[in-house]
Design an enzyme around this catalytic site. Structure first.
Site, PDB file in Angstrom:
ATOM      1  N   ASP A 152     -36.892 -29.475 -19.983  1.00 46.97           N
ATOM      2  CA  ASP A 152     -38.191 -29.031 -19.499  1.00 46.97           C
ATOM      3  C   ASP A 152     -38.504 -27.719 -19.996  1.00 46.97           C
ATOM      4  O   ASP A 152     -39.642 -27.193 -19.798  1.00 46.97           O
ATOM      5  CB  ASP A 152     -38.214 -29.193 -18.154  1.00 46.97           C
ATOM      6  CG  ASP A 152     -37.259 -28.346 -17.207  1.00 46.97           C
ATOM      7  OD1 ASP A 152     -36.350 -27.596 -17.694  1.00 46.97           O
ATOM      8  OD2 ASP A 152     -37.356 -28.262 -16.204  1.00 46.97           O
ATOM      9  N   SER A 153     -37.694 -26.970 -20.761  1.00 47.90           N
ATOM     10  CA  SER A 153     -37.887 -25.789 -21.449  1.00 47.90           C
ATOM     11  C   SER A 153     -39.107 -25.961 -22.541  1.00 47.90           C
ATOM     12  O   SER A 153     -39.758 -24.994 -22.765  1.00 47.90           O
ATOM     13  CB  SER A 153     -36.813 -25.080 -22.496  1.00 47.90           C
ATOM     14  OG  SER A 153     -36.117 -26.118 -23.103  1.00 47.90           O
TER      15      SER A 153
ATOM     16  N   GLU B 162     -25.408 -22.246 -16.570  1.00 45.60           N
ATOM     17  CA  GLU B 162     -26.333 -21.238 -17.274  1.00 45.60           C
ATOM     18  C   GLU B 162     -26.504 -19.857 -16.775  1.00 45.60           C
ATOM     19  O   GLU B 162     -26.419 -19.708 -15.186  1.00 45.60           O
ATOM     20  CB  GLU B 162     -28.008 -21.850 -17.274  1.00 45.60           C
ATOM     21  CG  GLU B 162     -28.983 -20.940 -17.755  1.00 45.60           C
ATOM     22  CD  GLU B 162     -30.121 -21.612 -18.114  1.00 45.60           C
ATOM     23  OE1 GLU B 162     -30.366 -22.824 -18.034  1.00 45.60           O
ATOM     24  OE2 GLU B 162     -30.914 -20.722 -18.859  1.00 45.60           O
TER      25      GLU B 162
ATOM     26  N   LYS C  94     -31.006 -35.275 -16.400  1.00 50.53           N
ATOM     27  CA  LYS C  94     -30.283 -33.757 -16.076  1.00 50.53           C
ATOM     28  C   LYS C  94     -31.174 -33.444 -14.676  1.00 50.53           C
ATOM     29  O   LYS C  94     -32.458 -33.273 -14.783  1.00 50.53           O
ATOM     30  CB  LYS C  94     -30.424 -32.843 -17.261  1.00 50.53           C
ATOM     31  CG  LYS C  94     -29.723 -31.512 -16.562  1.00 50.53           C
ATOM     32  CD  LYS C  94     -29.523 -30.241 -17.657  1.00 50.53           C
ATOM     33  CE  LYS C  94     -30.709 -29.786 -18.167  1.00 50.53           C
ATOM     34  NZ  LYS C  94     -31.392 -28.879 -17.163  1.00 50.53           N
TER      35      LYS C  94
ATOM     36  N   ASP D 187     -34.374 -34.504 -19.105  1.00 46.73           N
ATOM     37  CA  ASP D 187     -34.629 -33.570 -18.161  1.00 46.73           C
ATOM     38  C   ASP D 187     -35.749 -34.026 -17.256  1.00 46.73           C
ATOM     39  O   ASP D 187     -36.660 -33.847 -17.462  1.00 46.73           O
ATOM     40  CB  ASP D 187     -34.751 -32.176 -18.698  1.00 46.73           C
ATOM     41  CG  ASP D 187     -34.194 -30.836 -17.965  1.00 46.73           C
ATOM     42  OD1 ASP D 187     -33.492 -31.150 -17.001  1.00 46.73           O
ATOM     43  OD2 ASP D 187     -34.494 -30.000 -18.414  1.00 46.73           O
TER      44      ASP D 187
ATOM     45  N   GLU E 198     -31.294 -30.343 -11.677  1.00 51.81           N
ATOM     46  CA  GLU E 198     -31.041 -28.866 -11.458  1.00 51.81           C
ATOM     47  C   GLU E 198     -30.266 -28.475 -10.092  1.00 51.81           C
ATOM     48  O   GLU E 198     -31.020 -29.212  -9.076  1.00 51.81           O
ATOM     49  CB  GLU E 198     -31.915 -27.949 -11.778  1.00 51.81           C
ATOM     50  CG  GLU E 198     -32.357 -27.899 -13.105  1.00 51.81           C
ATOM     51  CD  GLU E 198     -33.058 -26.823 -13.560  1.00 51.81           C
ATOM     52  OE1 GLU E 198     -33.907 -26.083 -12.514  1.00 51.81           O
ATOM     53  OE2 GLU E 198     -33.544 -26.617 -14.702  1.00 51.81           O
TER      54      GLU E 198
HETATM   55  O1  KIV Z   1     -34.584 -27.266 -20.216  1.00 52.98           O
HETATM   56  C1  KIV Z   1     -33.628 -26.708 -20.896  1.00 52.98           C
HETATM   57  O2  KIV Z   1     -33.887 -26.510 -22.112  1.00 52.98           O
HETATM   58  C2  KIV Z   1     -32.423 -26.620 -20.295  1.00 52.98           C
HETATM   59  C3  KIV Z   1     -31.291 -25.856 -21.039  1.00 52.98           C
HETATM   60  C4  KIV Z   1     -31.380 -24.520 -21.582  1.00 52.98           C
HETATM   61  C5  KIV Z   1     -30.047 -26.200 -20.527  1.00 52.98           C
HETATM   62  O3  KIV Z   1     -32.058 -26.889 -19.235  1.00 52.98           O
END
Ligand code: KIV
Length: 289
Positions: A52-53, A190, A121, A91, A123
């Site tokens: 989600d970056s 992280e 993924k 994510d 969090e």
């Molecule tokens: O969203 C993302 O890119 C991440 C990574 C930095 C692990 O969660």
């Protein structure tokens, strides 16, 4: 020779487990679209995360919080189309899984069915541990994420390293152990001190993927735009830049703009011609109009 090239075999979670057992570092990178996925695959990475970056790197939001399920699905589907070998992790965005096990399962199922992800993924520890267990029980492999969790960075005091006191480090370790107990397949760790990662690694059976967590994790992940230098401005302490793609891109577009303005581009070789005599016939037709 056969007319069909042998397809590159897709990696499996078994392959990732074997890498951990053999102490072979696992390489993960983020990607957000068809070309970045093709680049990651061509570079031979093991796992691609549509993080989600992408909310910040490709959609221009100022944090990961606003990105929607549909936006993440669009990025994830494009990434899927560009991958042949690496495992794909989707994510789940903020607000799409926290409220209940049912919500987590229905969101994750969309990522599996519509975007073809291999794992999802999520969090944090806490209630996320219940969501992780529910997803695993629903047959969806899960990647946990502890330490700095950007979706809830405000509650953590901002984008800063976590686990810097013994108590805070124990909380990170307990989150990771609870996620392992819930059945996750991997854990991203992280922005924690390297001593915390060193203490955590031997306690876990599942592979760990570090980002700003030192060198004791089983693998590493970096954001595509960070490692390639695609944007301007400062990056996190743990980022290493392996290329300056932004500078090369700006130079390329500026050269194009200069050639259009000076008439150098397009040159005759960039254009199409008409078959012999057709230009003369066209002129005649126009003259008789
Ligand atoms: O969203 C993302 O890119 C991440 C990574 C930095 C692990 O969660």
């Amino acid at each position: 020779m056969s007319a069909h090239a042998t397809p590159t075999p897709r990696l499996t979670l078994g392959d990732i487990a074997k890498k951990k057992a053999a102490r072979e570092p696992i390489v993960m990178v983020t990607a957000y679209d068809y070309p970045s996925a093709q680049i990651a695959d061509a570079a031979g990475v093991d796992m691609v995360l549509v993080g989600d970056s992408g909310a910040m790197t490709v959609l221009g939001y100022d944090s990961t919080v606003p990105v929607t399920i549909d936006e993440m699905l669009m990025l994830t589907k494009a990434t899927r189309r560009g991958l042949t070998r690496a495992l794909l992790v989707g994510d789940l965005p903020f607000g799409s899984y926290e409220a209940s096990d049912e919500l987590a399962i229905s969101t994750a199922q969309r990522f599996v069915k519509e975007a073809g992800v291999d794992l999802v993924k999520i969090e944090r520890g806490g209630t996320t541990v219940h969501r992780a267990r529910a997803l695993v029980n629903a047959g969806i492999p899960v990647v946990g994420h502890v330490g700095l969790t950007p979706q809830t960075a405000t509650a953590l005091g901002g984008y800063r390293a976590q686990g810097r006191t013994a108590e805070a480090a124990l909380a990170v370790i307990d989150d990771a152990l609870a996620l392992q107990e819930a059945g996750v397949s991997l854990i991203v760790v992280e922005a924690v001190p390297s001593q915390v990662m060193a203490a955590l690694a031997p306690l876990l059976r599942v592979p760990t993927i570090g980002i700003g967590a030192g060198s004791d994790a089983d693998g590493q992940v970096l954001v595509f735009h960070d490692l390639l230098g695609i944007y301007d401005g400062p990056a996190a302490k743990f980022v290493k830049r392996y290329a300056d793609v932004r500078a090369a891109s700006v130079a390329g577009v500026a050269a194009y703009a200069a050639e259009v303005r000076s008439g150098v581009y397009p040159a005759p070789e960039h254009g199409y011609g008409m078959p012999e005599g057709e230009a003369a016939r066209l002129r005649e037709s126009l003259d008789t109009r």
